[in-house]
Write an enzyme that holds these catalytic residues in place. Structure first.
Site, PDB file in Angstrom:
ATOM      1  N   ASP A  28       0.967  15.482  -5.225  1.00 54.19           N
ATOM      2  CA  ASP A  28       0.792  14.344  -4.337  1.00 54.19           C
ATOM      3  C   ASP A  28       2.212  13.571  -4.354  1.00 54.19           C
ATOM      4  O   ASP A  28       2.853  13.551  -5.278  1.00 54.19           O
ATOM      5  CB  ASP A  28      -0.337  13.371  -4.767  1.00 54.19           C
ATOM      6  CG  ASP A  28      -0.244  12.121  -4.051  1.00 54.19           C
ATOM      7  OD1 ASP A  28      -0.369  12.060  -2.731  1.00 54.19           O
ATOM      8  OD2 ASP A  28      -0.256  11.141  -4.562  1.00 54.19           O
ATOM      9  N   ASP A  44       2.965   9.743  -3.167  1.00 56.54           N
ATOM     10  CA  ASP A  44       2.869   8.321  -3.197  1.00 56.54           C
ATOM     11  C   ASP A  44       2.145   8.034  -4.453  1.00 56.54           C
ATOM     12  O   ASP A  44       0.658   8.236  -4.437  1.00 56.54           O
ATOM     13  CB  ASP A  44       2.396   7.511  -1.849  1.00 56.54           C
ATOM     14  CG  ASP A  44       3.270   7.565  -0.866  1.00 56.54           C
ATOM     15  OD1 ASP A  44       4.518   7.561  -0.815  1.00 56.54           O
ATOM     16  OD2 ASP A  44       2.779   8.435   0.350  1.00 56.54           O
ATOM     17  N   GLY A 104      -1.120  13.093   2.326  1.00 55.67           N
ATOM     18  CA  GLY A 104      -1.651  12.931   3.543  1.00 55.67           C
ATOM     19  C   GLY A 104      -0.952  12.558   4.673  1.00 55.67           C
ATOM     20  O   GLY A 104      -1.156  12.341   5.849  1.00 55.67           O
ATOM     21  N   LYS A 133      -7.416  18.546   0.539  1.00 55.78           N
ATOM     22  CA  LYS A 133      -6.062  19.037  -0.073  1.00 55.78           C
ATOM     23  C   LYS A 133      -6.577  20.596  -0.927  1.00 55.78           C
ATOM     24  O   LYS A 133      -5.868  21.491  -0.826  1.00 55.78           O
ATOM     25  CB  LYS A 133      -5.500  18.335  -1.205  1.00 55.78           C
ATOM     26  CG  LYS A 133      -4.890  17.237  -0.457  1.00 55.78           C
ATOM     27  CD  LYS A 133      -4.226  16.208  -1.440  1.00 55.78           C
ATOM     28  CE  LYS A 133      -3.485  14.958  -0.415  1.00 55.78           C
ATOM     29  NZ  LYS A 133      -2.674  14.206  -1.578  1.00 55.78           N
ATOM     30  N   ASP A 176      -3.185  10.920  -7.717  1.00 54.22           N
ATOM     31  CA  ASP A 176      -3.679   9.588  -8.310  1.00 54.22           C
ATOM     32  C   ASP A 176      -4.623   8.927  -7.306  1.00 54.22           C
ATOM     33  O   ASP A 176      -5.261   8.013  -7.947  1.00 54.22           O
ATOM     34  CB  ASP A 176      -2.528   8.408  -8.474  1.00 54.22           C
ATOM     35  CG  ASP A 176      -1.834   8.227  -6.920  1.00 54.22           C
ATOM     36  OD1 ASP A 176      -1.764   9.356  -5.918  1.00 54.22           O
ATOM     37  OD2 ASP A 176      -1.925   7.104  -6.694  1.00 54.22           O
ATOM     38  N   ASN A 206      -7.980  11.092  -2.658  1.00 55.57           N
ATOM     39  CA  ASN A 206      -7.791  12.162  -1.693  1.00 55.57           C
ATOM     40  C   ASN A 206      -7.033  13.316  -2.404  1.00 55.57           C
ATOM     41  O   ASN A 206      -7.023  14.318  -1.828  1.00 55.57           O
ATOM     42  CB  ASN A 206      -6.967  11.830  -0.322  1.00 55.57           C
ATOM     43  CG  ASN A 206      -5.636  11.371  -0.633  1.00 55.57           C
ATOM     44  OD1 ASN A 206      -5.313  10.869  -1.602  1.00 55.57           O
ATOM     45  ND2 ASN A 206      -4.593  11.402   0.402  1.00 55.57           N
TER      46      ASN A 206
END
Length: 272
Positions: free
Chosen positions: A9, A11, A44, A196, A219, A222
């Protein structure tokens, strides 16, 4: 166990609280690519919003991959070739927009590497544009720009409001669409069964990589599906509690080079 693919991921995971990839993390990931490990940025964000980080990590040189729109599209970082995608129909996108208007939420989608919205000055539309470093285009009618299938419709609202209406918002759609929060102020609408994990599985299968040979770092909510899917699912120290509870390992935070720290324990030749 030799792990062959690492999904990250962005962010709150790959990037620190200053929106940077630290030198330690960058060095670890480039070192592993030199060993033949495939790196996948799984976010995302729209595809355009991943290209800067992909270039910084040399994914275009080493043949990494971009899993964007929470999995609605998977593409090669080197060629931009689409490996897999699943889009909303125009009718589904219209229904999402109409539902958003019932709840007084701002609505946006992506075309030509830009955000298209009726609400160009909405604070969270501005956040999305800044995060992805892409432009915004004001439109008079969201429905009129839905000429092609859409990867994602993104809705915005105050965090406490989005949390309070999420389940009610979903009710008319049942299981026909994938709808969930990413950031506290974003409600994402995508095609059925998009997450994902599903797209990561398709990519791994295409590459001949087994599920148990996959590592995933994340984190947020999602990220939960890919953390549960991976042979080794790792939550950042700053992850939400629901992700920490389901991960096999909880590493240091994104400001403490949690990715580099854990990878240095798994692979030879990776420093922390």
């Amino acid at each position: 166990m030799k792990y062959k693919l690492i999904a990250l991921d962005l962010d709150g995971t790959l990037k620190d609280s200053h929106n940077q990839i630290t030198l330690k993390t960058k060095g670890a990931l480039i070192a592993l690519q030199k060993q033949g490990v495939k790196i996948v940025l799984a976010s995302g964000r729209p595809t355009a919003g991943l290209r800067h980080e992909a270039k910084e990590l040399l994914l275009d040189q080493f043949g990494g991959y971009l899993l964007s729109f929470n999995g609605a599209r998977v593409a090669s970082a080197k060629t931009n070739e689409t490996i897999y995608e699943q889009t909303l129909t125009i009718e589904e996108a219209k229904l999402a927009y109409q539902r958003a208007k019932e709840f007084n939420m701002a609505c946006m989608t992506y075309k030509n590497d830009m955000i298209y919205t009726e609400d160009i000055d909405d604070e969270y539309v501005c956040v999305e544009a800044k995060i992805n470093d892409i432009g915004k285009k004001q439109v008079s009618s969201f429905i009129d720009i839905l000429e092609d299938p859409i990867h994602k419709v993104l809705l915005t609202g105050k965090p406490e409001y989005v949390a309070s209406i999420e389940e009610e918002f979903k009710k008319p759609f049942g299981d026909s669409l994938s709808i969930y929060r990413s950031a506290p102020f974003f409600l994402e609408v995508m095609a059925q069964n998009i997450d994902k994990a599903a797209s990561l599985h398709r990519l791994a299968t295409t590459l001949g990589i087994k599920q148990e040979e996959v590592i995933a770092f994340g984190d947020g909510y999602n990220d939960l599906s890919m953390i549960e899917y991976a042979g080794l699912g790792i939550a950042m120290g700053n992850a939400v509690e629901g992700v920490k509870e389901r991960a096999q390992i909880i590493t240091k935070t994104n400001d403490e080079d949690g990715i580099a720290y854990t990878l240095s324990q798994i692979y030879k030749g990776v420093e922390y």
